[in-house]
Scaffold this active site. Sequence first.
Site, PDB file in Angstrom:
ATOM      1  CB  SER A 126      -0.851  -0.018   1.275  1.00  0.00           C
ATOM      2  OG  SER A 126      -1.336   1.275   1.564  1.00  0.00           O
ATOM      3  CE1 TYR A 131      -3.772  -1.487   5.699  1.00  0.00           C
ATOM      4  CE2 TYR A 131      -2.666   0.368   4.653  1.00  0.00           C
ATOM      5  CZ  TYR A 131      -3.461  -0.769   4.563  1.00  0.00           C
ATOM      6  OH  TYR A 131      -3.929  -1.171   3.336  1.00  0.00           O
ATOM      7  CE  LYS A 137      -1.745  -3.689   3.007  1.00  0.00           C
ATOM      8  NZ  LYS A 137      -2.075  -5.056   2.548  1.00  0.00           N
TER       9      LYS A 137
END
Length: 316
Positions: A154, A167, A171
């Site tokens: 991401s 997050y 990622k």
Amino acid sequence: MPISYDGQVVVITGSGGGLGRAYALEIARRGGKVVVNDLGGAITGVAGQESTSFADKVVDEIKAAGGEAIANYDSVASTEGGRAIIQAALDAYGRIDAVVANAGTMRYGEFEDLTLEDLNALLAVHVGGSWTVAQAAWPHMKQQGYGRLVFTTSSGGTLGNEKLSAYGAAKGGVMGLMHNLAEAGAPHGILCNALMPNAASRMTMGIQPGEMGENPWSAAMPQYFDPRYTAGLVAYLASDACKTHHGIYSMLGGRLGRAFIGIAHGYAQDAPMDADVIAANWDRINDDTAGYGIPANNTDEFRIVAELRGIGVQTG
Ligand code: NAI
């Protein structure tokens, strides 16, 4: 000849909705037998809301369109789960050709408000969940001398955002895993790539405008966030038409391009650089207009620097 998945079996994790559903429909439409894995959990991954309906619905859609698919509800976040998901493919269809590691959860906020528990939960599903299914499929792919691994990173991990520390770390870990499995897999015909999708899904629809920083461009191009924009990329990367590995591909606003890590030619000298020398050369060290290398892997960076510095290598 259009890309075909005839005779091929593809596992797509987290494909009971959002992006994964679009991948599953597209690969099944092209003749692939699909394992639709989804534990049907909450966006945050907090336990207690699991439902078999996510995967079941997508399997029904595929079958209604004349395709072949089975549902699987195991979690990607454990070794046993990863094994059970790949075993489901082997039990139903006798082989495994491609794994799309797409399952994911999201927690975001100010860095000081996120906890180590948040980080570990995201690491488990993103990094762990890519690891477990890839590792379970690995011996089968190695034995047949063929496999495709498609990982989901991401822009939060590759580029960064003020609210995505946990997050983005997870990622970024997926990107690191891709770099390494790409190298480990290629000699065995296992090609590993990653993508950076951008799509409207339940994961992103709840995020309010401005919550991840000002982004007027996002609101200006809503028509491009249909998951089908990304499905074609995955259907390509997971197929035998894809012959390259070790790539990161960004799909955003209808534009698809390779993301890469370049290292500026920078500044070099034949004595240890002290902090004052570095300060004096800081602009040059940071200058990406004066040339850069894009190492294919970590040994390739040695080659690039040796060539830049005129350092010869004895061969043979
Ligand atoms: P989504 O929330 O609709 O899909 C994720 C699916 O994964 C859900 O159906 C969920 O039940 C499943 N899942 C979660 N934990 C699981 C586990 N342990 N085992 C099996 N299944 C599990 O979200 P979306 O947007 O479709 O996300 C797909 C992937 O793309 C995720 O990895 C996400 O992080 C990534 N991504 C999405 C972006 C976007 O713009 N939508 C941007 C960048 C990355």
